[in-house]
Scaffold this motif. Structure first.
Motif, PDB file in Angstrom:
ATOM      1  N   TYR A  54       0.824  -1.214   0.000  1.00 36.94           N
ATOM      2  CA  TYR A  54       0.000   0.000   0.000  1.00 36.94           C
ATOM      3  C   TYR A  54       0.860   1.268   0.000  1.00 36.94           C
ATOM      4  O   TYR A  54       0.471   2.287  -0.570  1.00 36.94           O
ATOM      5  N   ARG A  55       2.028   1.209   0.640  1.00 36.93           N
ATOM      6  CA  ARG A  55       2.938   2.360   0.551  1.00 36.93           C
ATOM      7  C   ARG A  55       3.398   2.553  -0.887  1.00 36.93           C
ATOM      8  O   ARG A  55       3.508   3.684  -1.373  1.00 36.93           O
ATOM      9  N   THR A  56       3.653   1.451  -1.581  1.00 38.93           N
ATOM     10  CA  THR A  56       4.040   1.519  -2.985  1.00 38.93           C
ATOM     11  C   THR A  56       2.932   2.161  -3.818  1.00 38.93           C
ATOM     12  O   THR A  56       3.188   3.031  -4.653  1.00 38.93           O
ATOM     13  N   ILE A  57       1.702   1.709  -3.582  1.00 41.84           N
ATOM     14  CA  ILE A  57       0.558   2.264  -4.311  1.00 41.84           C
ATOM     15  C   ILE A  57       0.430   3.761  -4.054  1.00 41.84           C
ATOM     16  O   ILE A  57       0.271   4.561  -4.993  1.00 41.84           O
ATOM     17  N   PHE A  58       0.513   4.161  -2.784  1.00 40.57           N
ATOM     18  CA  PHE A  58       0.330   5.571  -2.467  1.00 40.57           C
ATOM     19  C   PHE A  58       1.417   6.446  -3.093  1.00 40.57           C
ATOM     20  O   PHE A  58       1.124   7.513  -3.649  1.00 40.57           O
ATOM     21  N   LYS A  59       2.656   6.001  -3.031  1.00 41.00           N
ATOM     22  CA  LYS A  59       3.746   6.788  -3.620  1.00 41.00           C
ATOM     23  C   LYS A  59       3.583   6.897  -5.135  1.00 41.00           C
ATOM     24  O   LYS A  59       3.913   7.922  -5.728  1.00 41.00           O
ATOM     25  N   THR A  60       3.042   5.850  -5.757  1.00 38.65           N
ATOM     26  CA  THR A  60       2.794   5.901  -7.198  1.00 38.65           C
ATOM     27  C   THR A  60       1.662   6.866  -7.514  1.00 38.65           C
ATOM     28  O   THR A  60       1.721   7.611  -8.500  1.00 38.65           O
ATOM     29  N   ILE A  61       0.629   6.875  -6.678  1.00 40.46           N
ATOM     30  CA  ILE A  61      -0.474   7.826  -6.856  1.00 40.46           C
ATOM     31  C   ILE A  61       0.064   9.256  -6.843  1.00 40.46           C
ATOM     32  O   ILE A  61      -0.259  10.075  -7.715  1.00 40.46           O
ATOM     33  N   VAL A  62       0.898   9.567  -5.876  1.00 36.20           N
ATOM     34  CA  VAL A  62       1.473  10.911  -5.783  1.00 36.20           C
ATOM     35  C   VAL A  62       2.290  11.229  -7.030  1.00 36.20           C
ATOM     36  O   VAL A  62       2.192  12.319  -7.604  1.00 36.20           O
ATOM     37  N   ALA A  63       3.096  10.258  -7.485  1.00 37.29           N
ATOM     38  CA  ALA A  63       3.946  10.476  -8.663  1.00 37.29           C
ATOM     39  C   ALA A  63       3.119  10.738  -9.917  1.00 37.29           C
ATOM     40  O   ALA A  63       3.506  11.550 -10.763  1.00 37.29           O
ATOM     41  N   LEU A  64       1.971  10.073 -10.049  1.00 41.33           N
ATOM     42  CA  LEU A  64       1.130  10.249 -11.231  1.00 41.33           C
ATOM     43  C   LEU A  64       0.345  11.554 -11.200  1.00 41.33           C
ATOM     44  O   LEU A  64      -0.086  12.047 -12.249  1.00 41.33           O
ATOM     45  N   CYS A  65       0.157  12.115 -10.023  1.00 40.74           N
ATOM     46  CA  CYS A  65      -0.722  13.280  -9.874  1.00 40.74           C
ATOM     47  C   CYS A  65       0.009  14.622  -9.838  1.00 40.74           C
ATOM     48  O   CYS A  65      -0.640  15.671  -9.878  1.00 40.74           O
ATOM     49  N   VAL A  66       1.323  14.610  -9.741  1.00 42.08           N
ATOM     50  CA  VAL A  66       2.063  15.875  -9.738  1.00 42.08           C
ATOM     51  C   VAL A  66       2.330  16.312 -11.178  1.00 42.08           C
ATOM     52  O   VAL A  66       2.269  15.489 -12.107  1.00 42.08           O
ATOM     53  N   PRO A  67       2.633  17.604 -11.418  1.00 40.22           N
ATOM     54  CA  PRO A  67       2.792  18.112 -12.782  1.00 40.22           C
ATOM     55  C   PRO A  67       4.175  17.869 -13.391  1.00 40.22           C
ATOM     56  O   PRO A  67       4.605  18.622 -14.267  1.00 40.22           O
ATOM     57  N   ALA A  68       4.883  16.847 -12.947  1.00 40.73           N
ATOM     58  CA  ALA A  68       6.229  16.566 -13.453  1.00 40.73           C
ATOM     59  C   ALA A  68       6.175  16.076 -14.897  1.00 40.73           C
ATOM     60  O   ALA A  68       5.276  15.339 -15.280  1.00 40.73           O
ATOM     61  N   GLU A  69       7.169  16.491 -15.689  1.00 38.56           N
ATOM     62  CA  GLU A  69       7.264  16.050 -17.081  1.00 38.56           C
ATOM     63  C   GLU A  69       8.046  14.745 -17.203  1.00 38.56           C
ATOM     64  O   GLU A  69       8.012  14.083 -18.234  1.00 38.56           O
ATOM     65  N   TYR A  70       8.780  14.379 -16.163  1.00 38.77           N
ATOM     66  CA  TYR A  70       9.530  13.119 -16.136  1.00 38.77           C
ATOM     67  C   TYR A  70       9.161  12.379 -14.853  1.00 38.77           C
ATOM     68  O   TYR A  70       9.339  12.898 -13.753  1.00 38.77           O
ATOM     69  N   VAL A  71       8.623  11.182 -15.007  1.00 38.22           N
ATOM     70  CA  VAL A  71       8.167  10.400 -13.855  1.00 38.22           C
ATOM     71  C   VAL A  71       9.005   9.121 -13.780  1.00 38.22           C
ATOM     72  O   VAL A  71       8.989   8.298 -14.702  1.00 38.22           O
ATOM     73  N   PHE A  72       9.743   8.960 -12.690  1.00 33.07           N
ATOM     74  CA  PHE A  72      10.583   7.782 -12.492  1.00 33.07           C
ATOM     75  C   PHE A  72       9.907   6.861 -11.476  1.00 33.07           C
ATOM     76  O   PHE A  72       9.692   7.262 -10.327  1.00 33.07           O
ATOM     77  N   LEU A  73       9.594   5.659 -11.905  1.00 34.67           N
ATOM     78  CA  LEU A  73       8.914   4.683 -11.049  1.00 34.67           C
ATOM     79  C   LEU A  73       9.838   3.496 -10.836  1.00 34.67           C
ATOM     80  O   LEU A  73      10.121   2.734 -11.761  1.00 34.67           O
ATOM     81  N   ASP A  74      10.316   3.333  -9.613  1.00 35.79           N
ATOM     82  CA  ASP A  74      11.244   2.254  -9.286  1.00 35.79           C
ATOM     83  C   ASP A  74      10.469   1.110  -8.645  1.00 35.79           C
ATOM     84  O   ASP A  74      10.002   1.228  -7.520  1.00 35.79           O
ATOM     85  N   GLU A  75      10.324   0.012  -9.380  1.00 36.58           N
ATOM     86  CA  GLU A  75       9.556  -1.158  -8.915  1.00 36.58           C
ATOM     87  C   GLU A  75       8.175  -0.731  -8.408  1.00 36.58           C
ATOM     88  O   GLU A  75       7.838  -0.921  -7.237  1.00 36.58           O
ATOM     89  N   PRO A  76       7.335  -0.160  -9.269  1.00 36.09           N
ATOM     90  CA  PRO A  76       6.033   0.365  -8.833  1.00 36.09           C
ATOM     91  C   PRO A  76       5.037  -0.703  -8.388  1.00 36.09           C
ATOM     92  O   PRO A  76       3.983  -0.351  -7.845  1.00 36.09           O
TER      93      PRO A  76
END
Length: 211
Positions: A54-76
């Protein structure tokens, strides 16, 4: 999004989202709410109350929702079961389609991201050995099975990645365009292999030959 926890573990999820929105200047609250509901995550919970998955899921949610142009997902998908892994990949694809940007996904489960891939780069010992569209890569990836003599004869002058002998069954893995004029013997079976198996054979140090 990495395995390292960059958030205050004592903060509630909704607090982390609020603070992230302030830091980033904007935040896709609609997507975050939808994903929290889909994954049964209570925004009133504290980060330290969540399991690894669930921590993995939540951190991925945050990464997908911010306005960053480059999203790095390490073992999502770390710590997630098959259903949640599939759901998370669908949301990654949805986020990309709604606002195209660059995603870099580090994962050991290649077959699960194959549907997200358009172009394939394969590095082996710091050497770029494949740089092509996914469709082309898969079209050149073959497994030839049958009697050894027929298999070896058919694969002459073709790019053989690996070969295996199991009893009387001889299997050859190819990365090449099959010659149209070459007749396929009735006792040979030729089929395509998936992206993960192709990657393994291309980077296998014990292979019979390399690209």
């Amino acid at each position: 999004m990495s395995e390292i926890n960059l958030f205050n573990k004592d903060d509630k999820l909704r607090t982390i989202i609020k603070n992230t929105a302030l830091l980033q200047g904007s935040f896709d609250h609609a997507l975050a709410k939808e994903m929290l509901t889909a994954f049964d995550l209570n925004p009133k919970k504290k980060l330290n109350q969540l399991s690894t998955g669930y921590r993995t899921i939540f951190k991925t949610i945050v990464a997908l929702c911010v306005p960053a142009e480059y999203v790095f997902l390490d073992e999502p998908v770390l710590g997630l079961d098959a259903n949640y892994r599939s759901l998370l990949y669908r949301y990654i694809l949805q986020a990309y389609e709604s606002r195209p940007r660059t995603f870099v996904v580090a994962t050991h489960i290649i077959e699960e991201i194959a549907t997200l891939v358009e172009h394939v780069l394969v590095l082996n010992d710091a050497q770029l050995i494949v740089d092509d569209d996914l469709e082309t890569v898969l079209a050149k990836s073959y497994r030839v099975s049958g009697p050894e003599e027929l298999g070896r004869e058919y694969c002459t002058d073709l790019n053989v990645l690996d070969s295996q002998q199991m009893g009387t069954l001889y299997t050859v893995y190819l990365y090449d365009v099959l010659p149209e004029e070459r007749v396929i013997p009735d006792r040979l079976t030729i089929d395509h292999i998936d992206l993960q198996e192709t990657f393994i054979k291309l980077t296998n140090k014990g292979s019979e030959a390399h690209v």
